[in-house]
Design an enzyme around this catalytic site. Structure first.
Site, PDB file in Angstrom:
ATOM      1  CG  HIS A 119      -3.049   3.378   2.473  1.00  0.00           C
ATOM      2  ND1 HIS A 119      -3.721   3.051   1.330  1.00  0.00           N
ATOM      3  CD2 HIS A 119      -3.027   2.252   3.236  1.00  0.00           C
ATOM      4  CE1 HIS A 119      -4.087   1.782   1.390  1.00  0.00           C
ATOM      5  NE2 HIS A 119      -3.686   1.275   2.536  1.00  0.00           N
ATOM      6  CB  CYS A 160      -0.950   0.002   1.188  1.00  0.00           C
ATOM      7  SG  CYS A 160      -1.967  -1.471   1.264  1.00  0.00           S
ATOM      8  CG  ASN A 216      -6.960  -0.872   1.844  1.00  0.00           C
ATOM      9  OD1 ASN A 216      -6.270  -0.440   0.921  1.00  0.00           O
ATOM     10  ND2 ASN A 216      -6.446  -1.369   2.955  1.00  0.00           N
TER      11      ASN A 216
HETATM   12  O1  UT7 Z   1      -3.895  -1.230   3.745  1.00  0.00           O
HETATM   13  C1  UT7 Z   1      -3.028  -2.057   4.423  1.00  0.00           C
HETATM   14  C2  UT7 Z   1      -3.137  -2.049   5.855  1.00  0.00           C
HETATM   15  N1  UT7 Z   1      -4.389  -2.525   6.376  1.00  0.00           N
HETATM   16  C3  UT7 Z   1      -4.946  -1.908   7.424  1.00  0.00           C
HETATM   17  O2  UT7 Z   1      -4.477  -0.885   7.821  1.00  0.00           O
HETATM   18  C4  UT7 Z   1      -6.120  -2.516   8.126  1.00  0.00           C
HETATM   19  C5  UT7 Z   1      -5.957  -2.324   9.606  1.00  0.00           C
HETATM   20  N2  UT7 Z   1      -6.959  -3.007  10.409  1.00  0.00           N
HETATM   21  C6  UT7 Z   1      -8.264  -2.642  10.423  1.00  0.00           C
HETATM   22  O3  UT7 Z   1      -8.682  -1.753   9.710  1.00  0.00           O
HETATM   23  C7  UT7 Z   1      -9.163  -3.312  11.416  1.00  0.00           C
HETATM   24  O4  UT7 Z   1      -8.395  -4.117  12.285  1.00  0.00           O
HETATM   25  C8  UT7 Z   1     -10.272  -4.190  10.779  1.00  0.00           C
HETATM   26  C9  UT7 Z   1     -11.261  -3.296  10.063  1.00  0.00           C
HETATM   27  C10 UT7 Z   1      -9.657  -5.161   9.784  1.00  0.00           C
HETATM   28  C11 UT7 Z   1     -11.008  -4.961  11.844  1.00  0.00           C
HETATM   29  O5  UT7 Z   1     -11.556  -4.062  12.794  1.00  0.00           O
HETATM   30  P1  UT7 Z   1     -11.323  -4.287  14.350  1.00  0.00           P
HETATM   31  O6  UT7 Z   1     -12.053  -3.238  15.027  1.00  0.00           O
HETATM   32  O7  UT7 Z   1      -9.851  -4.390  14.596  1.00  0.00           O
HETATM   33  O8  UT7 Z   1     -12.064  -5.678  14.598  1.00  0.00           O
HETATM   34  P2  UT7 Z   1     -11.494  -7.008  15.229  1.00  0.00           P
HETATM   35  O9  UT7 Z   1     -10.711  -7.769  14.222  1.00  0.00           O
HETATM   36  O10 UT7 Z   1     -10.859  -6.714  16.544  1.00  0.00           O
HETATM   37  O11 UT7 Z   1     -12.830  -7.758  15.510  1.00  0.00           O
HETATM   38  C12 UT7 Z   1     -13.768  -7.304  16.509  1.00  0.00           C
HETATM   39  C13 UT7 Z   1     -14.983  -8.180  16.444  1.00  0.00           C
HETATM   40  C14 UT7 Z   1     -14.660  -9.674  16.468  1.00  0.00           C
HETATM   41  O12 UT7 Z   1     -15.696 -10.321  17.157  1.00  0.00           O
HETATM   42  P3  UT7 Z   1     -15.532 -10.757  18.695  1.00  0.00           P
HETATM   43  O13 UT7 Z   1     -14.324 -11.646  18.729  1.00  0.00           O
HETATM   44  O14 UT7 Z   1     -15.325  -9.474  19.441  1.00  0.00           O
HETATM   45  O15 UT7 Z   1     -16.818 -11.445  18.986  1.00  0.00           O
HETATM   46  C15 UT7 Z   1     -14.715 -10.068  15.026  1.00  0.00           C
HETATM   47  O16 UT7 Z   1     -15.011 -11.418  14.837  1.00  0.00           O
HETATM   48  O17 UT7 Z   1     -15.669  -7.947  15.197  1.00  0.00           O
HETATM   49  C16 UT7 Z   1     -15.820  -9.180  14.517  1.00  0.00           C
HETATM   50  N3  UT7 Z   1     -15.739  -8.912  13.086  1.00  0.00           N
HETATM   51  C17 UT7 Z   1     -16.807  -8.564  12.367  1.00  0.00           C
HETATM   52  N4  UT7 Z   1     -18.099  -8.401  12.690  1.00  0.00           N
HETATM   53  C18 UT7 Z   1     -18.947  -8.038  11.723  1.00  0.00           C
HETATM   54  C19 UT7 Z   1     -14.639  -8.926  12.282  1.00  0.00           C
HETATM   55  N5  UT7 Z   1     -14.984  -8.593  11.035  1.00  0.00           N
HETATM   56  C20 UT7 Z   1     -16.326  -8.366  11.055  1.00  0.00           C
HETATM   57  C21 UT7 Z   1     -17.256  -7.992  10.080  1.00  0.00           C
HETATM   58  N6  UT7 Z   1     -18.553  -7.849  10.460  1.00  0.00           N
HETATM   59  N7  UT7 Z   1     -16.916  -7.776   8.807  1.00  0.00           N
END
Ligand code: UT7
Length: 303
Positions: free
Chosen positions: A228, A104, A258
Site C-alpha cells: 500500500h 486502505c 495515497n
Molecule cells: O493509508 C493509511 C495510513 N496512513 C498512513 O500510513 C500515514 C502515516 N503517517 C505519515 O505518513 C506521516 O506521519 C505524515 C506524512 C502524515 C506526517 O509526517 P511526520 O514526519 O510524521 O510529521 P509530523 O506529523 O511529526 O510533523 C512534523 C512537523 C510538525 O512541525 P513541528 O511541530 O515539528 O514544528 C508539523 O507541524 O512537520 C509539520 N508538518 C508540516 N510541515 C510542512 C506537518 N505537515 C506538514 C506539511 N508541510 N504538509
C-alpha cells in the site's frame, strides 16, 4: 488475474500547487512522504467504471461475462446504496455487486473475497479498488491535504487451470485502534499520522511474514513486493525489515499519492504495464489502514 486497468482524474496537483496556498513546501512533502504529485477529482463510481472497463477489455471479455463485481472503497459516492450499484450500471453488468470497506486494506480483503467466490463457483470476478479521498479531506489542513490522491485500479479474476494462483493470505484487524484514522458522517478525515506510521511498519512486516509463512516462502523468494502506498518511508522501512531490496518494490506514491484501496491495484497495473511481472513471478501484496486493518497476500503470477 487475466485483465487489469487503472483510472486517474485528469487534474494533477503538484507539491508546488499545494505550497502556493498552504504553509508547506515541495522539499517537506518529498522528504517526509515521497509524494511529488497526485491526481484529484471525479467520483468513486466514475473512476471505478473507467478502470473496470479497461480490465474487462484487457481480459478479452465483455460486460456480460462478469459473474460478480466486488468494489473496495472507503469513499462511497453515497451512504446508501453501495457505490458498486452505480458501477454495475455504468459498466452494463448484469451480475451481483457489492462494496467492501476495509479502508486502505480493502483491495487485498476484496481479493481474498473474490478468490473465495471463484471457489464457490463464480468463474469471472471483477475486483475494483476506487477512491476519492480528496472529497473527505479538509484541503486546507496541510497534514492531510499533501498526502491524499484519487484514482482506481481493477483486475479480472478468472477460475482457470493455469499457473496463476492466490497461494496464501493474512487478514487482520484491531478495532481498538479505529480512533487513529477515521471520518464521521458528513465530516472530514482525521489521522494521527505519527501513530499510524509507527503501527503501519509493524503490521506490514508481521502480516507479510504470516502470508509468506503460509506460502512456505521466504521474503528472498519474492520477485515483486506491491505494498500500500501511504508513505515512501513506510515502504522503505517495511521492505528493509523484510529483506526485500528496493528493485523488487513497486513505488508509485511519487505520482499518485495515497489512494487508499486503489493504491495496490494501481501499483500492480503499473508493474504490469512496465513488464515487471512474468509468468511464475511470486508477488507479495500488503496493505494497512483505518480500522486498523491489515491484509497481505502471496500470488503466483499466471501471465
Ligand atoms: O493509508 C493509511 C495510513 N496512513 C498512513 O500510513 C500515514 C502515516 N503517517 C505519515 O505518513 C506521516 O506521519 C505524515 C506524512 C502524515 C506526517 O509526517 P511526520 O514526519 O510524521 O510529521 P509530523 O506529523 O511529526 O510533523 C512534523 C512537523 C510538525 O512541525 P513541528 O511541530 O515539528 O514544528 C508539523 O507541524 O512537520 C509539520 N508538518 C508540516 N510541515 C510542512 C506537518 N505537515 C506538514 C506539511 N508541510 N504538509
Amino acid at each position: 488475474m487475466t485483465g487489469w486497468g487503472s483510472a486517474l482524474p485528469d487534474k494533477v496537483v503538484t507539491n508546488e500547487d499545494l505550497a502556493a496556498r498552504l504553509d508547506t513546501s515541495d522539499a517537506w512533502i518529498t522528504e517526509r512522504t515521497g509524494i511529488r504529485q497526485r491526481h484529484m477529482g471525479g467520483t468513486t463510481s466514475e473512476l471505478a467504471v473507467e478502470a473496470g472497463r479497461q480490465a474487462i477489455a484487457s481480459a478479452g471479455l465483455e460486460a456480460r461475462d462478469i459473474d460478480i463485481l466486488v468494489l473496495a472503497t472507503t469513499t462511497p459516492d453515497e451512504v446508501v446504496p453501495g457505490t458498486s450499484a452505480s458501477v454495475q450500471e455504468g459498466l452494463g453488468l448484469s451480475c451481483g455487486a457489492f462494496d467492501v470497506n476495509a479502508a486502505c486494506s480493502g483491495f487485498v480483503y476484496g481479493l481474498v473475497v473474490a478468490h473465495s467466490l471463484t471457489l464457490a463457483g463464480m468463474r469471472r470476478v471483477l475486483l475494483i479498488g476506487s477512491e476519492t479521498l480528496s472529497r473527505i479531506t479538509d484541503l486546507d489542513d496541510r497534514s492531510l491535504a499533501v498526502i491524499v490522491g484519487d484514482g482506481a485500479g481493477a483486475v479480472v479474476l478468472e477460475a482457470t487451470g493455469g499457473p496463476g494462483e492466490l497461494i496464501s493470505f493474512d487478514l487482520g484487524a484491531d478495532g481498538s485502534l479505529r480512533h487513529l484514522l477515521h471520518c464521521p458522517h458528513g465530516g472530514v478525515l482525521y489521522m494521527d499520522g505519527k501513530e499510524v506510521f509507527r503501527k503501519a511498519v509493524r503490521v506490514v512486516v508481521d502480516s507479510s511474514l504470516k502470508a509468506l509463512d503460509g506460502a512456505g516462502l521466504g521474503a528472498d523468494q519474492i520477485d515483486l513486493f506491491v505494498p500500500h502506498q501511504a508513505n515512501a518511508r513506510i515502504i522503505t522501512a517495511a521492505a528493509e525489515r523484510l529483506g526485500i531490496p528496493p528493485e523488487r518494490c513497486v513505488v508509485t506514491i511519487d505520482r499518485y499519492g495515497n489512494t487508499s484501496s486503489a493504491s495496490i491495484p494501481l501499483a500492480l497495473a503499473d508493474a504490469l504495464d512496465t513488464g515487471r511481472l512474468t509468468p511464475g513471478s511470486l508477488v507479495l501484496l500488503s496493505g494497512f489502514g483505518g480500522g486498523m486493518t491489515w491484509a497481505s497476500a502471496v500470488l503466483r503470477w499466471g501471465g
